[in-house]
Design an enzyme around this catalytic site. Structure first.
Site, mmCIF file in Angstrom:
data_model
loop_
_atom_site.group_PDB
_atom_site.id
_atom_site.type_symbol
_atom_site.label_atom_id
_atom_site.label_comp_id
_atom_site.label_asym_id
_atom_site.label_seq_id
_atom_site.Cartn_x
_atom_site.Cartn_y
_atom_site.Cartn_z
ATOM 1 N N LYS A 20 2.156 -3.305 7.360
ATOM 2 C CA LYS A 20 2.439 -3.497 5.929
ATOM 3 C C LYS A 20 3.884 -3.074 5.627
ATOM 4 O O LYS A 20 4.576 -3.725 4.836
ATOM 5 C CB LYS A 20 1.465 -2.689 5.061
ATOM 6 C CG LYS A 20 0.048 -3.193 5.041
ATOM 7 C CD LYS A 20 -0.103 -4.601 4.451
ATOM 8 C CE LYS A 20 0.126 -4.657 2.953
ATOM 9 N NZ LYS A 20 -0.180 -6.003 2.399
ATOM 10 N N TYR B 232 -2.030 -0.522 10.935
ATOM 11 C CA TYR B 232 -2.130 -1.188 9.619
ATOM 12 C C TYR B 232 -0.906 -0.874 8.760
ATOM 13 O O TYR B 232 -0.218 -1.779 8.278
ATOM 14 C CB TYR B 232 -3.416 -0.753 8.901
ATOM 15 C CG TYR B 232 -3.409 -1.062 7.422
ATOM 16 C CD1 TYR B 232 -3.382 -2.385 6.953
ATOM 17 C CD2 TYR B 232 -3.405 -0.040 6.461
ATOM 18 C CE1 TYR B 232 -3.353 -2.679 5.592
ATOM 19 C CE2 TYR B 232 -3.384 -0.324 5.101
ATOM 20 C CZ TYR B 232 -3.352 -1.640 4.672
ATOM 21 O OH TYR B 232 -3.315 -1.927 3.317
ATOM 22 N N THR C 13 0.821 -1.215 0.000
ATOM 23 C CA THR C 13 0.000 0.000 0.000
ATOM 24 C C THR C 13 0.858 1.268 0.000
ATOM 25 O O THR C 13 2.003 1.247 0.451
ATOM 26 C CB THR C 13 -0.895 -0.016 1.271
ATOM 27 O OG1 THR C 13 -1.470 1.265 1.457
ATOM 28 C CG2 THR C 13 -0.099 -0.349 2.530
ATOM 29 N N ASP C 14 0.257 2.361 -0.459
ATOM 30 C CA ASP C 14 0.947 3.663 -0.390
ATOM 31 C C ASP C 14 1.007 4.182 1.047
ATOM 32 O O ASP C 14 1.756 5.110 1.348
ATOM 33 C CB ASP C 14 0.267 4.700 -1.298
ATOM 34 C CG ASP C 14 -1.194 4.979 -0.949
ATOM 35 O OD1 ASP C 14 -1.767 4.287 -0.080
ATOM 36 O OD2 ASP C 14 -1.771 5.895 -1.568
ATOM 37 N N GLU C 15 0.209 3.565 1.952
ATOM 38 C CA GLU C 15 0.132 4.087 3.320
ATOM 39 C C GLU C 15 1.445 3.910 4.078
ATOM 40 O O GLU C 15 1.662 4.547 5.106
ATOM 41 C CB GLU C 15 -1.058 3.450 4.068
ATOM 42 C CG GLU C 15 -2.351 3.721 3.328
ATOM 43 C CD GLU C 15 -3.630 3.370 4.071
ATOM 44 O OE1 GLU C 15 -3.624 3.355 5.313
ATOM 45 O OE2 GLU C 15 -4.643 3.125 3.396
HETATM 46 P P1 NAD Z 1 -9.415 -7.545 2.105
HETATM 47 O O1 NAD Z 1 -9.395 -7.276 3.560
HETATM 48 O O2 NAD Z 1 -10.655 -7.264 1.330
HETATM 49 O O3 NAD Z 1 -9.064 -9.082 1.832
HETATM 50 C C1 NAD Z 1 -8.039 -9.760 2.504
HETATM 51 C C2 NAD Z 1 -8.190 -11.256 2.213
HETATM 52 O O4 NAD Z 1 -7.105 -11.939 2.860
HETATM 53 C C3 NAD Z 1 -9.478 -11.863 2.750
HETATM 54 O O5 NAD Z 1 -10.030 -12.740 1.795
HETATM 55 C C4 NAD Z 1 -9.035 -12.628 3.992
HETATM 56 O O6 NAD Z 1 -9.852 -13.754 4.285
HETATM 57 C C5 NAD Z 1 -7.633 -13.050 3.587
HETATM 58 N N1 NAD Z 1 -6.742 -13.280 4.742
HETATM 59 C C6 NAD Z 1 -6.593 -12.484 5.843
HETATM 60 N N2 NAD Z 1 -5.697 -13.036 6.674
HETATM 61 C C7 NAD Z 1 -5.250 -14.181 6.091
HETATM 62 C C8 NAD Z 1 -4.306 -15.169 6.454
HETATM 63 N N3 NAD Z 1 -3.625 -15.091 7.611
HETATM 64 N N4 NAD Z 1 -4.080 -16.180 5.605
HETATM 65 C C9 NAD Z 1 -4.767 -16.283 4.426
HETATM 66 N N5 NAD Z 1 -5.691 -15.390 4.048
HETATM 67 C C10 NAD Z 1 -5.930 -14.342 4.870
HETATM 68 O O7 NAD Z 1 -8.185 -6.740 1.524
HETATM 69 P P2 NAD Z 1 -8.016 -6.030 0.099
HETATM 70 O O8 NAD Z 1 -8.583 -4.672 0.157
HETATM 71 O O9 NAD Z 1 -8.449 -6.966 -0.969
HETATM 72 O O10 NAD Z 1 -6.421 -5.882 0.072
HETATM 73 C C11 NAD Z 1 -5.593 -6.892 -0.485
HETATM 74 C C12 NAD Z 1 -4.146 -6.482 -0.349
HETATM 75 O O11 NAD Z 1 -3.938 -5.248 -1.030
HETATM 76 C C13 NAD Z 1 -3.723 -6.241 1.107
HETATM 77 O O12 NAD Z 1 -2.428 -6.739 1.266
HETATM 78 C C14 NAD Z 1 -3.759 -4.732 1.260
HETATM 79 O O13 NAD Z 1 -2.807 -4.310 2.206
HETATM 80 C C15 NAD Z 1 -3.376 -4.289 -0.143
HETATM 81 N N6 NAD Z 1 -3.901 -2.977 -0.570
HETATM 82 C C16 NAD Z 1 -5.226 -2.682 -0.422
HETATM 83 C C17 NAD Z 1 -5.692 -1.453 -0.880
HETATM 84 C C18 NAD Z 1 -7.159 -1.097 -0.786
HETATM 85 O O14 NAD Z 1 -7.529 0.053 -1.098
HETATM 86 N N7 NAD Z 1 -8.048 -2.004 -0.421
HETATM 87 C C19 NAD Z 1 -4.820 -0.535 -1.466
HETATM 88 C C20 NAD Z 1 -3.469 -0.885 -1.592
HETATM 89 C C21 NAD Z 1 -3.027 -2.117 -1.153
HETATM 90 P P1 TYD Z 2 -10.954 3.827 4.092
HETATM 91 O O1 TYD Z 2 -11.887 3.421 3.001
HETATM 92 O O2 TYD Z 2 -11.084 3.195 5.440
HETATM 93 O O3 TYD Z 2 -9.473 3.677 3.532
HETATM 94 P P2 TYD Z 2 -8.048 4.207 4.161
HETATM 95 O O4 TYD Z 2 -8.247 4.558 5.583
HETATM 96 O O5 TYD Z 2 -7.185 2.994 3.997
HETATM 97 O O6 TYD Z 2 -7.624 5.362 3.309
HETATM 98 O O7 TYD Z 2 -11.113 5.393 4.294
HETATM 99 C C1 TYD Z 2 -10.933 6.295 3.213
HETATM 100 C C2 TYD Z 2 -11.023 7.688 3.776
HETATM 101 O O8 TYD Z 2 -12.372 7.916 4.216
HETATM 102 C C3 TYD Z 2 -10.154 7.903 4.994
HETATM 103 O O9 TYD Z 2 -9.648 9.249 4.959
HETATM 104 C C4 TYD Z 2 -11.109 7.741 6.163
HETATM 105 C C5 TYD Z 2 -12.410 8.238 5.602
HETATM 106 N N1 TYD Z 2 -13.641 7.609 6.149
HETATM 107 C C6 TYD Z 2 -14.697 8.410 6.617
HETATM 108 O O10 TYD Z 2 -14.643 9.655 6.564
HETATM 109 N N2 TYD Z 2 -15.812 7.779 7.098
HETATM 110 C C7 TYD Z 2 -15.903 6.424 7.163
HETATM 111 O O11 TYD Z 2 -16.944 5.909 7.669
HETATM 112 C C8 TYD Z 2 -14.825 5.623 6.691
HETATM 113 C C9 TYD Z 2 -14.883 4.125 6.745
HETATM 114 C C10 TYD Z 2 -13.707 6.265 6.186
#
Ligand code: NAD
Ligand code: TYD
Length: 355
Positions: free
Chosen positions: A163, A159, A133-135
């Site tokens: 990561k 989080y 992630t960019d975070e």
């Molecule tokens: P998500 O939470 O929707 O899905 C995570 C999946 O991993 C789930 O299916 C869960 O059951 C599985 N999981 C969790 N712990 C596990 C374990 N110990 N062993 C096997 N499986 C396990 O997450 P996402 O949004 O799909 O994110 C996927 C990846 O991309 C993550 O690594 C996250 O850090 C990264 N990412 C997410 C975003 C975003 O905006 N969602 C952006 C950048 C990077």
């Molecule tokens: P989120 O979707 O949780 O992603 P991230 O925290 O990883 O960026 O949140 C996106 C943005 O929206 C973040 O600045 C937090 C804000 N947010 C709210 O304002 N209200 C909400 O109920 C949630 C879940 C997030």
């Protein structure tokens, strides 16, 4: 040929698996622990498809992963598995350390053992792609340049710290053991099959059910939104052509304050599903207590992946958010299945005292 995807029942992993089966010819082994965020419903269109093999297990279970690798002999492992929600990491960081740090360590060790034993040609061709992630770069001020791959790691939430730790492990396994790794650091994703604890799906569902649309703080925090299928195409491209040991930032060139995102969703819903009693969905917006340590701005410079690998996002925020709202309107069954007991418990814990 076969690839192994971990976390393929989650939001991004699920989209990745669906796209892979549609666009590629290889089989996918899908290793997922099925936490609250993992939904097999996302993959129900693959039922009976022998190119998708689901394995219920934990990336931290080294013996299980070892057996899976020995049995299926994948040419690549793509690690999506993680605990991914910042608010949950604030309530309970333990699971994040366990899966994102210890789990990634165990996965790396199982993969290293497997990779060490491969014949030379397969060893050379093998890839471990870590999805991050960019975070990990922390937060930006309004006038700072977007994050590039040389920015310092300055994670601010449990989080992002977990990561960041996993990224460092992946890097070290390359430098020390020669494991052929690639890392992608992506901005906020949105699109189909997004679990409704994150901002965009939460707002769509709350709007439709007449609930408040909770905005943390002043709603001026900025995120750089990328449509999930663009993220999946970036991962495929890095897997295909990325330079070993390198990291690639992936983003949509779509910086938006949260309040603008919520207004954009409300405007699309006003058009596609006008409120029965009159009024606008934006009337449901409610400002609530801010997230502790809330990062103010994320923005990605996705120039490296474009210059070196020719990848660019296909969707603008306007096209992607419309597709997303349309998807949620058309897929209420999926929503109904994921918003059962455990989901309600979370929403109660996170929002009841705030609004
Ligand atoms: P998500 O939470 O929707 O899905 C995570 C999946 O991993 C789930 O299916 C869960 O059951 C599985 N999981 C969790 N712990 C596990 C374990 N110990 N062993 C096997 N499986 C396990 O997450 P996402 O949004 O799909 O994110 C996927 C990846 O991309 C993550 O690594 C996250 O850090 C990264 N990412 C997410 C975003 C975003 O905006 N969602 C952006 C950048 C990077
Ligand atoms: P989120 O979707 O949780 O992603 P991230 O925290 O990883 O960026 O949140 C996106 C943005 O929206 C973040 O600045 C937090 C804000 N947010 C709210 O304002 N209200 C909400 O109920 C949630 C879940 C997030």
């Amino acid at each position: 040929m076969t690839i192994l995807v971990s976390g393929g029942a989650g939001f991004i992993g699920g989209n990745f698996v669906l796209d892979w089966i549609e666009l590629q010819e290889e089989t996918v082994i899908n290793l997922d622990r099925l936490t609250y965020a993992g939904n097999l419903d996302t993959l129900k269109g693959l039922k009976g498809n022998n190119r998708h093999i689901f394995a219920h297990g934990d990336i931290g279970d080294r013996e299980f992963v070892r057996e899976l690798l020995a049995m299926h002999r994948p040419r690549a492992v793509i690690n999506f598995a993680a605990e991914s929600h910042v608010d949950r990491s604030i309530h309970g960081p333990g699971d994040f350390i366990q899966t994102n740090v210890v789990g990634t360590f165990n996965l790396l060790e199982a993969v290293r053992g497997y990779w060490d034993g491969l014949p030379d040609d397969e060893k050379q061709a093998f890839r471990f792609l870590h999805v991050s992630t960019d975070e990990v770069y922390g937060t930006l001020s309004k006038d700072d340049a977007p994050f590039n791959e040389l920015n310092r790691y300055e994670p601010n939430s449990p989080y992002s710290a977990s990561k960041a730790a996993s990224d460092h492990l992946v890097r070290a396994w390359h430098h020390t053991y020669g494991l052929p790794v690639l890392t992608t650091n992506c901005s906020n994703n949105y699109g189909p099959y997004h679990f409704p604890e994150k901002l965009i799906p939460l707002v769509i569902l709350n709007a439709l059910s007449g609930k408040t649309l909770p905005i943390y703080g002043d709603g001026q925090q900025i995120r750089d939104w990328l449509y999930v299928r663009d993220h999946c195409s970036a991962i495929r491209r890095v897997l295909e052509a990325g330079t070993l040991g390198e990291t690639y930032n992936v983003g949509g060139w779509n910086e938006k304050p949260n309040l603008d995102v919520v207004h954009a969703i409300c405007a699309i819903l006003d058009e596609l599903r006008p409120k029965t009693g009159g009024g606008k969905y934006s009337d449901q917006i409610t400002f609530v207590k801010d997230r502790p340590g809330h990062d103010r701005r994320y923005a990605i410079d996705a120039g490296k992946i474009e210059r070196e690998l020719g990848w660019k996002p296909q969707e603008t925020f306007e096209t992607g958010i419309r597709k997303t709202v349309e998807w949620y309107l058309a897929n209420q069954d999926w929503v109904g299945n994921v918003t059962s007991g455990a989901y309600r418990e979370w929403v109660g814990k996170q929002y009841e005292v705030q609004s």
